[in-house]
Design a protein around this motif. Sequence first.
Motif, PDB file in Angstrom:
ATOM      1  N   GLU A 205      -8.094   1.886  12.477  1.00 19.24           N
ATOM      2  CA  GLU A 205      -7.091   0.838  12.612  1.00 19.24           C
ATOM      3  C   GLU A 205      -7.241  -0.187  11.498  1.00 19.24           C
ATOM      4  OE1 GLU A 205      -6.414  -0.509  16.554  1.00 19.24           O
ATOM      5  OE2 GLU A 205      -5.686  -2.468  15.921  1.00 19.24           O
TER       6      GLU A 205
ATOM      7  N   THR B 250      -2.505  -1.603  12.672  1.00 14.31           N
ATOM      8  CA  THR B 250      -1.824  -0.316  12.523  1.00 14.31           C
ATOM      9  C   THR B 250      -2.862   0.796  12.564  1.00 14.31           C
ATOM     10  OG1 THR B 250      -0.106  -1.338  11.167  1.00 14.31           O
ATOM     11  CG2 THR B 250      -0.301   1.065  11.076  1.00 14.31           C
TER      12      THR B 250
ATOM     13  N   PRO C  98       0.012   6.601   8.727  1.00 12.45           N
ATOM     14  CA  PRO C  98       0.239   5.931  10.012  1.00 12.45           C
ATOM     15  C   PRO C  98       0.429   6.942  11.140  1.00 12.45           C
ATOM     16  CG  PRO C  98       1.537   4.906   8.280  1.00 12.45           C
ATOM     17  CD  PRO C  98       0.962   6.151   7.697  1.00 12.45           C
TER      18      PRO C  98
END
Length: 769
Positions: free
Chosen positions: A260, A264, A285
Motif C-alpha cells: 500500500e 492505494t 494498482p
Amino acid sequence: MSNLLERYWKRFFQRKTFFRNMVTLALFATIVPVLAVGFGSYLFSSSAMQKEVNQSNVRILNNVSSTIDSTLDRIQNNAIQMMLGSFFSSNLTELKSTNYSGFYSSISRELSALQSGNKEVSDVAMYVPDEGYLISSIYGGRRIESDQQQEALRKELESEDQIKWVTGPYPNLPGYNVSGVTLISKVPLLAKKPAGLLFIHIDEALFKDIMDRFVSYNGEQMYILNAQGDLVTSTGGELVPRGLLDIVAQKREQPRFTFEVNGTSYMVTPITSDYNKWQYINLVPVKELSAKSNGIALITLVIVAICLVLGSLFAFWGTRRVYRPIQNLVTQVKGGQVVDADADEVGFMHRRWMELSSEANELQQQLSDQVPMIREIFALQLLQGRFLHYSEEQLDVMLRRYDVPAVLENCIFVIAYDLQQDRPARFQESDRDLIVFAVKNIVDDLLRSHSRKGIIINLLNDQVAVWLFYEQEQEEAGSSDVKSFIDRLRGLVSDYLHLPVTIGMSGQSDLISDVPELYEEAVLAVRSRILVGDNQVITHTGGSDSELHYRYPIEIETHFENSLQIGDKDEAERMLDEFAKSMQEAIHKPELIQISYYRLLTAAIRTAYLFGVDSAKLLDEAEADPYTQIRKISTIRELNEWFKEELVSPITAYVLGKQHQEHEQLIHKVVRFIEDNYHFDLSLDQCAQICGLSPHYLSKLFKKTMDVSFIEFLTKLRIESSIDLLRTTDLSVSDVAEKVGYQTKNFIRVFKKHTGVTPGQFRGTDSAN
C-alpha cells in the motif's frame, strides 16, 4: 399507516426480545450459506483471472529487463571492440608525443564513430590525465580545472576495475550531473598504466522510454534499481515508496505480493536481471488488475442480494409462525396483560447506562487533560493582542473560563537560549523541541515550589514566555521579589542546558489590557541581547526599538567583496570609506556599528577562504581572533585602517599573485607547444584553443609575459632553427624552409629581413668564414 407500522415495530422488535433473537438466528442460518457460496464463486473466478494477470506482469518485466540488458550489453561490446581496434591498441603515449594534434583528432574520430553507432548513447568522452583534458563527441574538448574532479578521476584510474557501470549523476565530469547510467573503462584495457578513461553516458530518458512502451495500466509504476539498491530510474517519481525495498527483500521467495502506497493498494512484481543483477519492480494498482473481474462481482452481488432478500422474508415469516404459540403462552401466564418483558428492558437500560457513564467519564478526563493546552493557547492569543477588541464583560468571561485572575499584578518574561557552534553542547539543532519542553518543565517546577501562579507559553519560535500574576504589593518590593525569582530561574535553566540563557523581563501592570504591551516589552528586552550580551536577565527600560530596524548597507558589502575577488585594492579601500560614511546614521549606537563591521569582516574572511589565502598571512598570532580586535578599536577611522592593513592588502596581493602565476603557467605551456610544433602551420587561434582563452586575451598575456608578440617569438624560433640547419646540414633552401614551417618564397623574404642576407648568401658566407 405510520402509527400502525410503529406499533408493529415496537411489538415485535423492542418488546419481544426472545422473538428478536429467533429472527436473528433464522436470518443468520439463511444469510451465511448464501454469502459463502456467492463470495466463494467470486473469489475462485477472480483468483484465476488474477493469476493470468500476474503472469502477464512477469512477462512485461522480463521484456523490459531483456531490452535494457541487451542495450547495455551491446554498448559495452561496441566499446570493447573500439578499444581493441588498431588505434587504442597502439602505444598512445608515444603517439601523443610524436603527433600531438593527430592523437586528439584520432580520439575525437573514434568517439564520434562509437556515438554514431549507438544512438541510445547521449555522450561519449575520453579523459587524458596527463593534461587534464576531456574530449567529448558532444561537447568537444574541455579542460578539467577543478582539483576535486581531477583527484576523483585520478582515483578512478588507480582503481582495480577495468570496466564498470555507474548509475545516477556522475559529478566528476562537466555535463554528467544528470540521472542516467555511465560506462567507465580504462584505456587501453588491461594496461598497467592506462593512458586515459573512456566515459559512455546513457540518459535516464532511454530507460523511461523503454518502460513506457510496456506500461499497460493507469497508475502503473516501474522502478529499476542497481545491484547496490540505488534507484536508476522509474516512472513513479524520484523516490522509491518507503518500505517497499524492505518488504521486497523479506518476500524474496514470493513472485508477487500487495503493498500500500498513500492509501492505494498495489500488486508488486519484482524480478532480478541475470546480466547485471539490476532489480526491476512493477507496481500495478489492484483496482486496475481487478477491473476485469468487476462484471463477475456485479453478477455475483445481484444474485446474492436477491437470495438474501427472499431468504430474509421467508425467515421472518417462518419465525413469526413458530413464535405465535409461545406468544399465546406468555399471554396466558401474564393473565391477559400485555407482555412488557421488564427484566430484559431494565437489563438493557442498566447496561446502556453503564456504557454512557463510562463514556462521560472518559470525555471528562480528556477535557481535563486538554485544559492546560487550551489555557496556554488562550494566553498566547492574549499576549498577541487578539482580544483587544473585546469589551470588559467579554474579557472577564474569558478570564473566568480559563481561571485567570483579573485583579492581580501582571508581569511577562521571555526565556531564550542560544546554541553555541564553537564548542560541544548537550543538545543539537534537532533537539530544539526537547529544549523547549525541558524549559517549560523547569519553570513549572519552580512556580510550584515558590507557590507562584502563572501560565507557561510555548511561543513556537524556540522561546518560552511566562505570564506571571501575583498579589498587589508595594511596587519596589514586588519588583525586587519577581526579579530574584527570575534570576534563580535563569540560573537553573542555564545549568541544566549548559547553554547561555537570556530572560527578557517586562514591567508590571494590574490591567489585563496592558498584557500585550508587557509582552512586547519582554520581547524587545530579550532581543536586545545581541547588543548588551546574553546569559543574563534583561529588564525593559523603555525607549524605542528603531535601532533594531537599522538598514545594513548590503550593496556596499557586495561591491567590497567583488573588489577583493578581482584583486582591486584601490576599489576595495574606496568601498571601506563608503561603508564608513554609511555608519554615520548609527553613530549614536556604537553596538550597531560594531555589528555592521562584524558582518563586513565575515565577508572578507569568506573571500579569503574561497581563494585559499593562508590565515597566517592575514592576522598575527596576537590578532588570531579578529572579532576581539574589532571590539578593542574605538573609532571608525581606526577600524578602516585595520581592515586595509590586515585584510585588504594581503588578500588583494594574494589574488593578483595567484593570477600572475596562472598566466605564467599558461604562457610557458604555449611556449613548449610552439617549440614542439613550430615546423607546422601554427596560429594564435590554435594556441588559444589549447589554453581555453580567447586569441585576443592570449596575445595580450603573451606580450606581457615574454616581452615579444606571439608572431615575433614564432618567427625568431624558426629563423634560429633554420640558421642551425644551414650551418650543420647540406639540405637545400627549400628543404630547410619546409622543416621550419615556411614556404620557400616566404622563408627567403623573412630570413633576409631578420639577417640582412638570403639563406644562400648566409650559407656561402658562413662556409667562407
